[in-house]
Structures are given as structure tokens and as C-alpha cells.
Design a protein around this motif. Sequence first.
Motif, PDB file in Angstrom:
ATOM      1  N   ARG A  13       0.806  -1.187   0.077  1.00 49.27           N
ATOM      2  CA  ARG A  13       0.033  -0.007  -0.002  1.00 49.27           C
ATOM      3  C   ARG A  13       0.926   1.410  -0.059  1.00 49.27           C
ATOM      4  O   ARG A  13       0.552   2.230  -0.991  1.00 49.27           O
ATOM      5  N   ALA A  14       1.879   1.554   0.917  1.00 49.36           N
ATOM      6  CA  ALA A  14       2.631   2.463   1.019  1.00 49.36           C
ATOM      7  C   ALA A  14       3.413   2.893  -0.204  1.00 49.36           C
ATOM      8  O   ALA A  14       3.524   3.993  -0.639  1.00 49.36           O
ATOM      9  N   SER A  15       3.909   1.612  -0.800  1.00 51.21           N
ATOM     10  CA  SER A  15       4.810   1.796  -1.888  1.00 51.21           C
ATOM     11  C   SER A  15       3.994   2.402  -3.079  1.00 51.21           C
ATOM     12  O   SER A  15       4.475   2.949  -3.945  1.00 51.21           O
ATOM     13  N   ALA A  16       2.811   1.737  -3.179  1.00 49.46           N
ATOM     14  CA  ALA A  16       1.785   2.164  -4.285  1.00 49.46           C
ATOM     15  C   ALA A  16       1.455   3.520  -4.135  1.00 49.46           C
ATOM     16  O   ALA A  16       1.254   4.191  -5.377  1.00 49.46           O
ATOM     17  N   GLU A  17       1.313   4.155  -3.146  1.00 51.63           N
ATOM     18  CA  GLU A  17       0.787   5.589  -3.012  1.00 51.63           C
ATOM     19  C   GLU A  17       2.055   6.203  -3.200  1.00 51.63           C
ATOM     20  O   GLU A  17       1.823   7.378  -4.023  1.00 51.63           O
ATOM     21  N   GLU A  18       3.075   5.902  -2.906  1.00 45.43           N
ATOM     22  CA  GLU A  18       4.568   6.761  -3.252  1.00 45.43           C
ATOM     23  C   GLU A  18       4.593   6.767  -4.848  1.00 45.43           C
ATOM     24  O   GLU A  18       4.798   7.763  -5.478  1.00 45.43           O
ATOM     25  N   ALA A  44      13.234  -4.401  -5.879  1.00 44.19           N
ATOM     26  CA  ALA A  44      12.900  -4.889  -4.987  1.00 44.19           C
ATOM     27  C   ALA A  44      11.228  -4.848  -4.938  1.00 44.19           C
ATOM     28  O   ALA A  44      10.259  -5.917  -4.270  1.00 44.19           O
ATOM     29  N   LEU A  45      10.905  -3.807  -5.133  1.00 43.60           N
ATOM     30  CA  LEU A  45       9.498  -3.347  -5.174  1.00 43.60           C
ATOM     31  C   LEU A  45       8.666  -4.183  -6.342  1.00 43.60           C
ATOM     32  O   LEU A  45       7.461  -4.848  -6.242  1.00 43.60           O
ATOM     33  N   ARG A  46       9.262  -4.368  -7.417  1.00 43.25           N
ATOM     34  CA  ARG A  46       8.765  -4.972  -8.516  1.00 43.25           C
ATOM     35  C   ARG A  46       8.529  -6.634  -8.124  1.00 43.25           C
ATOM     36  O   ARG A  46       7.824  -7.290  -8.391  1.00 43.25           O
ATOM     37  N   VAL A  47       9.756  -7.123  -7.394  1.00 48.67           N
ATOM     38  CA  VAL A  47       9.814  -8.467  -7.085  1.00 48.67           C
ATOM     39  C   VAL A  47       8.500  -8.652  -6.157  1.00 48.67           C
ATOM     40  O   VAL A  47       7.927  -9.759  -6.227  1.00 48.67           O
ATOM     41  N   GLN A  48       8.541  -7.740  -5.017  1.00 50.35           N
ATOM     42  CA  GLN A  48       7.422  -7.984  -4.171  1.00 50.35           C
ATOM     43  C   GLN A  48       6.088  -7.870  -4.699  1.00 50.35           C
ATOM     44  O   GLN A  48       5.062  -8.538  -4.359  1.00 50.35           O
ATOM     45  N   THR A  49       5.790  -6.790  -5.721  1.00 51.58           N
ATOM     46  CA  THR A  49       4.515  -7.030  -6.587  1.00 51.58           C
ATOM     47  C   THR A  49       4.223  -8.279  -7.313  1.00 51.58           C
ATOM     48  O   THR A  49       3.043  -8.695  -7.079  1.00 51.58           O
ATOM     49  N   GLU A  50       5.156  -8.828  -7.894  1.00 51.02           N
ATOM     50  CA  GLU A  50       5.161 -10.017  -8.458  1.00 51.02           C
ATOM     51  C   GLU A  50       4.720 -11.144  -7.638  1.00 51.02           C
ATOM     52  O   GLU A  50       3.762 -12.146  -8.071  1.00 51.02           O
ATOM     53  N   GLU A  51       5.506 -11.275  -6.503  1.00 46.35           N
ATOM     54  CA  GLU A  51       5.190 -12.203  -5.515  1.00 46.35           C
ATOM     55  C   GLU A  51       3.840 -12.013  -4.859  1.00 46.35           C
ATOM     56  O   GLU A  51       3.007 -13.033  -4.688  1.00 46.35           O
ATOM     57  N   THR A  52       3.097 -10.904  -4.675  1.00 42.11           N
ATOM     58  CA  THR A  52       1.965 -10.582  -4.327  1.00 42.11           C
ATOM     59  C   THR A  52       0.994 -11.002  -5.270  1.00 42.11           C
ATOM     60  O   THR A  52       0.037 -11.619  -4.795  1.00 42.11           O
ATOM     61  N   ASP A  53       1.309 -10.954  -6.515  1.00 42.50           N
ATOM     62  CA  ASP A  53       0.264 -11.334  -7.726  1.00 42.50           C
ATOM     63  C   ASP A  53       0.013 -12.681  -7.663  1.00 42.50           C
ATOM     64  O   ASP A  53      -0.787 -13.093  -7.806  1.00 42.50           O
ATOM     65  N   ASP A  54       1.336 -13.335  -7.298  1.00 44.98           N
ATOM     66  CA  ASP A  54       1.239 -14.966  -7.422  1.00 44.98           C
ATOM     67  C   ASP A  54       0.390 -15.475  -6.098  1.00 44.98           C
ATOM     68  O   ASP A  54      -0.427 -16.445  -6.200  1.00 44.98           O
ATOM     69  N   LEU A  55       0.368 -14.765  -5.100  1.00 46.27           N
ATOM     70  CA  LEU A  55      -0.615 -15.009  -3.852  1.00 46.27           C
ATOM     71  C   LEU A  55      -2.100 -14.804  -4.191  1.00 46.27           C
ATOM     72  O   LEU A  55      -2.951 -15.558  -3.821  1.00 46.27           O
TER      73      LEU A  55
END
Length: 69
Positions: A13-18, A44-55
Motif C-alpha cells: 500500500r505505502a509503496s503504491a501510494e508513493e 525489490a518493489l517489482r519483485v514484491q509486487t510479482e510475489e503478491t500477484d502470485d499469492l
Amino acid sequence: MLVATARACDALRASAEEIGRLWAAEPHEPADPASWELAHVPGALRVQTEETDDLVRAVAVFLWVLTYS
């Protein structure tokens, strides 16, 4: 699985807002959003986003099976 997915989404959330603020601050919409992303979004944020997408996809499958089984 649902709690882990909710936490992963909340962590973004915070990263997306930024990133949204950075995008909005551009004087003109970038001609190439992919290049803009590479320049402004940390790897690192792109990786985190991809991992969240997988979840989220896993939860969607789980809920589909739960609903239609």
C-alpha cells in the motif's frame, strides 16, 4: 493463505501510494510507461509486487475450487 495475502497487499500500500505520487508529479504522462517504471520503481518493489500477484492468483484458484467443488 487469506491472511498472508491480505498482509502482502497491505505491505504494498505505502509503496503504491508513493509511486502514484511520483507518477502524478510528472509534467506530462510518460510516453513509455515501462521505461518510467524501470527508472522509478525499485527492483525489490517489482519483485514484491510479482510475489503478491502470485499469492492473489493462488487465492483466486482456492476460492474458485471452494465455490465450484
